[in-house]
Write an enzyme that holds these catalytic residues in place. Structure first.
Site, PDB file in Angstrom:
ATOM      1  N   GLY A   1     -30.898  -2.799  13.259  1.00  0.00           N
ATOM      2  CA  GLY A   1     -30.659  -2.270  11.923  1.00  0.00           C
ATOM      3  C   GLY A   1     -30.806  -3.368  10.886  1.00  0.00           C
TER       4      GLY A   1
ATOM      5  N   ALA B   1     -19.031  -3.674  18.146  1.00  0.00           N
ATOM      6  CA  ALA B   1     -18.696  -3.706  16.718  1.00  0.00           C
ATOM      7  C   ALA B   1     -19.445  -4.906  16.152  1.00  0.00           C
ATOM      8  CB  ALA B   1     -17.197  -3.832  16.518  1.00  0.00           C
TER       9      ALA B   1
ATOM     10  N   CYS C   1     -24.466   4.184  11.203  1.00  0.00           N
ATOM     11  CA  CYS C   1     -23.844   3.008  11.807  1.00  0.00           C
ATOM     12  C   CYS C   1     -22.347   3.037  11.598  1.00  0.00           C
ATOM     13  CB  CYS C   1     -24.404   1.725  11.216  1.00  0.00           C
ATOM     14  SG  CYS C   1     -23.614   0.300  11.952  1.00  0.00           S
TER      15      CYS C   1
HETATM   16  C1  LIG Z   1     -24.945  -3.700  20.723  1.00  0.00           C
HETATM   17  C2  LIG Z   1     -25.549  -2.499  20.082  1.00  0.00           C
HETATM   18  C3  LIG Z   1     -26.058  -2.582  18.790  1.00  0.00           C
HETATM   19  C4  LIG Z   1     -26.618  -1.480  18.181  1.00  0.00           C
HETATM   20  N1  LIG Z   1     -27.136  -1.594  16.919  1.00  0.00           N
HETATM   21  C5  LIG Z   1     -27.753  -0.519  16.339  1.00  0.00           C
HETATM   22  C6  LIG Z   1     -28.366  -0.627  15.065  1.00  0.00           C
HETATM   23  O1  LIG Z   1     -28.392  -1.699  14.466  1.00  0.00           O
HETATM   24  N2  LIG Z   1     -28.946   0.484  14.517  1.00  0.00           N
HETATM   25  C7  LIG Z   1     -28.945   1.688  15.178  1.00  0.00           C
HETATM   26  O2  LIG Z   1     -29.473   2.653  14.648  1.00  0.00           O
HETATM   27  N3  LIG Z   1     -28.388   1.809  16.395  1.00  0.00           N
HETATM   28  C8  LIG Z   1     -27.782   0.736  16.986  1.00  0.00           C
HETATM   29  N4  LIG Z   1     -27.222   0.869  18.237  1.00  0.00           N
HETATM   30  C9  LIG Z   1     -27.235   2.182  18.905  1.00  0.00           C
HETATM   31  C10 LIG Z   1     -28.349   2.289  19.933  1.00  0.00           C
HETATM   32  O3  LIG Z   1     -29.596   2.201  19.304  1.00  0.00           O
HETATM   33  C11 LIG Z   1     -28.228   3.607  20.688  1.00  0.00           C
HETATM   34  O4  LIG Z   1     -28.320   4.666  19.746  1.00  0.00           O
HETATM   35  C12 LIG Z   1     -26.923   3.745  21.419  1.00  0.00           C
HETATM   36  O5  LIG Z   1     -26.547   2.507  21.979  1.00  0.00           O
HETATM   37  C13 LIG Z   1     -26.970   4.786  22.538  1.00  0.00           C
HETATM   38  O6  LIG Z   1     -27.924   4.466  23.497  1.00  0.00           O
HETATM   39  P1  LIG Z   1     -27.581   3.697  24.871  1.00  0.00           P
HETATM   40  O7  LIG Z   1     -26.423   4.397  25.490  1.00  0.00           O
HETATM   41  O8  LIG Z   1     -28.828   3.772  25.671  1.00  0.00           O
HETATM   42  O9  LIG Z   1     -27.229   2.296  24.500  1.00  0.00           O
HETATM   43  C14 LIG Z   1     -26.671  -0.249  18.859  1.00  0.00           C
HETATM   44  C15 LIG Z   1     -26.165  -0.166  20.157  1.00  0.00           C
HETATM   45  C16 LIG Z   1     -25.610  -1.257  20.778  1.00  0.00           C
HETATM   46  C17 LIG Z   1     -25.064  -1.123  22.164  1.00  0.00           C
END
Ligand SMILES: Cc1cc2nc3c(=O)[nH]c(=O)nc-3n(C[C@H](O)[C@H](O)[C@H](O)COP(=O)(O)O)c2cc1C
Ligand SMILES: Cc1cc2nc3c(=O)[nH]c(=O)nc-3n(C[C@H](O)[C@H](O)[C@H](O)COP(=O)(O)OP(=O)(O)OC[C@H]3O[C@@H](n4cnc5c(N)ncnc54)[C@H](O)[C@@H]3O)c2cc1C
Ligand SMILES: Cc1cc2nc3c(=O)[nH]c(=O)nc-3n(C[C@H](O)[C@H](O)[C@H](O)COP(=O)(O)OP(=O)(O)OC[C@H]3O[C@@H](n4cnc5c(N)ncnc54)[C@H](O)[C@@H]3O)c2cc1C
Ligand SMILES: Cc1cc2nc3c(=O)[nH]c(=O)nc-3n(C[C@H](O)[C@H](O)[C@H](O)COP(=O)(O)O)c2cc1C
Ligand code: FES
Ligand code: FES
Lengths: 281, 316, 316, 281
Positions: free
Chosen positions: B49, B73, B133
């Protein structure tokens, strides 16, 4: 002098085989595995992200310093403190062990200092067998390890710092006086560090903070003073941004790429000590 | 081109070579993972992001593990849009993986200014508007409210001819309503879902592990049943493509998202566990496609003629 | 009385002998579990959601397991309020476990008529208004909208002097707003949370496992991080007691809810796995209390003087 | 004649020890465990909710018919079809096995019929060794087991139905004709059931539905015709309401308490066959 980001170019994900699991006194365990890539590329202070279980609980890998390498073998020193380490110390020879590494910035060895003091607190011993060897092989004539722990059984065995190199001096301290000097290992620093070109330390944050304070009073200060730090890690290779720690000057640094080894002067020590405890046992 | 052909046309020029992307915030801007895996084989990279100004992120600890998942976080730690536009985008243009820049902001103006600055740059394939977010003040506002989300997307739509994907928050009463609102406002696609608000308590200190309010975003396998339901709800609500994300660890999980109605997927937390996870998902889909002898991705997951079967059988 | 004293006063006469209840829908009306465990040692029994008319429930399959949890789509299968009032309530009055009747409905009138019919009966200790059942048409409406929830609770409040607990849905944008609304409308306490909307996909049949829309309510360990966050949010929003529920399997989990701000807890899905789970939670809390030498439950979980500790330590 | 709800009064949660794990042909496994309470209280057609793992994945227990009892020992016949059964068939002697039971309504044995035909399809064999014994011990002179499977290796061994009682007749059928009659086991029913007082069956739903159909054409019909059914179960003891199956007349019944054994006439067979497959392998 801002440290560069770690070099990820050497990192590989490798599945090796456990060849030995040695239980040391006091709960510490040394695990040795055949991990040819890691063993031949890891430098002192670097770490690997380990995994030795299937399924998703635990989910994330766990970071461990490379403690020793020999040919294709690589060793780690650890203790069961939670779910992941419990599974790791329960490994048996023949079991698979997955390691992603080497990761992180190791200790600075260029140029190799003429005199080095290593300050180790408890399990903070882990990166030092390899550091001792590399210092000695690089030509460091005088390596002193100050090794501290709460009580005798929690001291990492002096011989394991030396690994046969009898020129390495190990000075011990225990909080309860059960072995070596009674008191904190940092109390030995002032005496040991005079005319020392480099100090390397690893241990609990309060110990490292006390060390930083002790070094401030040293005249002249060592040219190099480095500490290896810990943070909860999501990935270990710089993409989760989860391993931030407070840097001197008010910003954060990523423990897995800017660290885990940092110059003492680059750490915000009051900030570090004020962190809410994520890893309280 | 691979056989089976796994390419996915998400619209407005965003054609993914395959449906397997890297989720925002789990792959940075690609530079680290490029050193660890063959990034260019993947379908898309969704960047961390990115905000108008550089952000330092939240104080530690920023991550905590829970059973089958993790809380984060991070607080949108990122170098700011100008750095991305001037330094990263030129690099992206040398890569064959399509890069989608994930954009976040605290106000409509923030988002629009981000887009304006990125519009001048080349090298990336579209935007993913992160309206969800959970880790910055007001960060949820757009994702929470269909009307606010619609206004934001309409304004963004007016600024760019590039593909505009909107990342939906699952922490809402009616995700379908938000999806419809952003579709009507001109979004080309939606991605679902971002993380779920969660908490871990440390019994030793009798307090939450994460600082501040103690909450973080939950991701990983643990959210898959929830995210699948969200994707199915969104799929039923809109006609634009839906990108599914949440707890995908392997090709089987990816297939479940495709069955639930996703056109493509993103691999997030799994990459932390295994940097090659997304590649393994892709290889798994290719193998499944080859085995089934299909030529197009859809054939792998479209509903069977009758989805009612032979009952609750002792089926041996 | 046990030592430590674990009793919890939830207000308006509902005093639980201990904070460990059985969650609605996981213990029926107590008759089955009485044959399996010493029910009378527990803090409270929350009955299956009871409706004005008997309900047959949804077609099968109604349950499906997912990693660390289960989905259910029971559809409020229950014998109806008259049967509960006339046949079950007299039995309850012979038990020493306090029984709280969980009431569900599709309209305000449904709920009020249920209360009216129950008001004539004796033998139970209060109501838990289920405004959050995700498995019946319109079942979510009250739980979704703070204003609607408030109106319902105000009307219910006018009908009864018994304890009125409101069971909150987690499938909302702002659970704190709903909690505040029902507090203002006169609820004596809130319980949080009901199940999360989830889905399981069957790859073999390329369709959801559960019939109908394919979604069900997710419960079990998998929801604990989410439910803890919800409980903390509700705790911060209201002054009335909060009963925490979601994925509690053992006394450690229960303690985490108490730390997050719950005054009492309910054990749900764990009972399916182990009919004695709630008793084991209770015994675990008693043991923890004895070990810590505390005399009251609060001392087991109130925040430590300083919740910031000695940093991210190699704490050995 | 509506069957009463099962009696939960005998059910206990018991942790026993596995004493034997026998692999039969074709993937079936018979697990025998020391479970004194269950072994001495279980009746034919009743089941137990088993668990042999820690942690929460799998989360729920899995239901299995009590296949045999001997003194303090209790046996189950199963096959690895998913996560739970995979863990169960991997048990070794000495491992703990947790069993909640007996649960459910078993087969009706009062009065014991003079002639009984048992129809078993594949793993539907599980409840029958115990039923055969109880029938015979109750004085049933003529017990015939019609045992069907896709192919020879999938047939439950005839001897395991008999368990030493040579008066028990076992007639086999396989879809591919590799053993016994070629064809469906239900095709044997018309011939075998004449003048039979009781028919008991367990197997895949389509087989049971075919049986129900075959019995409709029998004149006179057997006085008693019971089938053991399956449903995904949350609890096994009547509190989750998850195990509903369609009853004749348009309502649901709880498989775990009204069943798993039902009168053929009480089942809504078209409804059962139309259910979306929750347990597709
Ligand atoms: C450490 C971390 C940072 C993330 N930062 C962002 C972000 O900056 N922008 C965003 O849209 N989603 C962010 N996400 C969400 C992920 O893109 C994703 O939507 C979410 O983790 C669910 O997918 P997963 O279970 O495969 O991780 C972040 C997730 C994690 C774990
Ligand atoms: C770069 C780096 C290098 C490292 N090198 C080494 C090394 O060489 N050797 C070594 O031993 N360690 C090393 N560590 C630390 C090591 O990674 C951790 O000890 C390990 O990750 C812990 O994993 P775990 O699963 O065992 O514990 P976790 O489950 O992560 O828990 C850690 C502690 O917190 C407690 N805890 C967790 N959750 C709760 C809760 N809800 N309530 C109460 N208590 C809770 C656990 O009981 C446990 O004591 C290193 C760390 C880093 C960052
Ligand atoms: C009263 C009763 C008595 C029974 N007695 C016996 C007995 O004596 N012997 C016996 O063998 N069985 C018996 N059963 C059946 C037995 O309980 C089930 O086979 C068992 O519960 C399966 O558990 P599992 O964890 O192995 O499989 P599950 O994980 O529950 O899955 C079952 C099947 O579905 C498939 N599946 C699950 N999820 C998915 C998905 N997302 N995508 C694709 N495929 C999926 C699995 O691969 C598997 O083949 C009985 C059942 C009942 C109700
Ligand atoms: C099978 C099942 C049926 C349920 N029925 C009801 C119900 O009728 N009324 C209600 O308020 N909650 C119902 N619930 C929700 C539980 O009371 C509880 O809120 C939820 O399951 C979370 O707790 P757990 O994770 O401990 O199960 C049901 C849950 C399950 C699993
Ligand atoms: S651990 Fe992920 S960025 Fe450092
Ligand atoms: S399995 Fe729970 S009621 Fe039958």
């Amino acid at each position: 002098m801002i440290r560069p980001l770690s070099d990820l170019g050497r990192a590989r994900d490798e599945t090796g085989e456990v060849v030995a699991v040695e239980a040391l006194e006091g709960g510490m365990v040394e695990i040795t595995a055949r991990l040819p890539r890691l063993a031949t590329t890891a430098r002192p202070g670097e770490f690997a992200q380990l995994r030795a279980w299937a399924g998703v609980d635990p989910l994330l890998r766990r970071p461990f310093s490379v403690a020793w390498t020999a040919g294709e073998l690589c060793s780690f020193v650890l203790e069961a403190v939670g779910a992941g380490t419990r599974l790791l110390v329960a490994l048996r020879p023949g079991d698979p062990l997955q390691a992603l590494g080497p990761l992180g910035n190791g200790f600075h060895l260029d140029p190799v200092p003429a005199r080095a003091v290593i300050v180790s607190g408890g399990l903070g011993c882990a990166p030092f067998p390899l550091l001792v060897r590399e210092l000695r092989q690089g030509g460091c004539a005088d390596v002193t390890v100050l090794s501290g722990a709460a009580t005798a059984s929690r001291l990492y065995p002096a011989e394991r710092f030396r690994r046969g190199d009898d020129a390495v001096r190990v000075v011990e301290a225990t909080d309860d006086g059960s072995q070596g000097r009674r008191g904190l290992v940092t109390e030995l620093v002032a005496g040991a560090c005079e005319e020392t070109a480099a100090v390397y330390a690893c241990g609990p944050n309060p110990m490292l903070a006390a060390l930083a304070e002790a070094l401030r009073h040293l005249a002249p200060p060592p040219e190099r003073a480095e500490v290896s730090l810990e943070a909860p890690m999501g990935c270990g290779f710089g993409t989760c941004l989860g391993c931030a720690l407070p840097a001197a000057g008010g910003e954060w640094f990523l423990c897995c790429r800017r660290g885990p080894v940092m110059e003492v002067s680059q750490v915000d020590w009051p900030g570090l000590l004020a962190l809410p405890p994520a890893h309280v046992a | 081109m691979n056989f089976p052909d796994l390419s996915v046309d998400l619209g407005r020029g965003l054609i993914l070579p395959n449906p397997v992307g890297l989720a925002s915030g789990t792959a940075g801007y690609g530079f680290e993972l490029r050193q660890l895996i063959d990034l260019d084989r993947l379908g898309a990279l969704f960047t961390k992001g990115t905000t108008l100004h550089p952000r330092e992120g939240n104080p530690p600890p920023r991550v905590a593990e829970v059973r089958g998942g993790m809380l984060n976080a991070i607080g949108l730690h990122n170098p700011g849009v100008d750095h991305v536009a001037s330094t990263y985008a030129p690099e992206f243009s040398r890569w064959s993986i399509p890069v989608v820049v994930n954009v976040a902001g605290g106000s409509v103006e923030d988002y629009l200014e981000c887009l304006d600055r990125l519009e001048r740059a080349e090298g990336f394939a579209g935007y993913e508007l992160n309206i969800s977010c959970p880790n910055i003040a007001n960060g949820l506002d757009f994702g929470r409210d269909p009307a606010a989300a619609g206004r934001l997307v309409a304004a963004a739509r007016a600024r760019t001819g590039r593909h505009l994907m909107v990342k939906l928050s699952p922490n809402v009463t009616d995700i379908a309503a938000v999806a419809r609102a952003v579709e009507e406002a001109g979004a080309d696609s939606v991605s679902a879902v971002n993380t779920y608000v969660g908490m871990k308590i440390h019994r030793g200190i009798r307090a939450p592990v994460l600082p501040g309010r103690g909450t973080g975003g939950l991701s990983g396998p643990v959210i898959k049943p929830l995210a699948l339901a969200a994707v199915a709800q969104v799929r039923a609500a809109v006609r634009i493509p839906v990108v599914g994300v949440g707890g995908i660890m392997d090709a089987d999980d990816a297939l479940e998202y495709l069955i639930a109605g996703a056109d493509a997927i993103q691999v997030g937390t799994a990459t932390f566990v295994n940097p090659a996870a997304a590649l393994e998902v892709l290889d798994g889909l290719l193998t499944a496609g080859e085995r089934a002898g299909v030529s197009r991705l859809e054939e792998l997951h479209h509903p069977t003629p009758s989805s009612s079967g032979d009952g609750l059988a002792l089926s041996r």
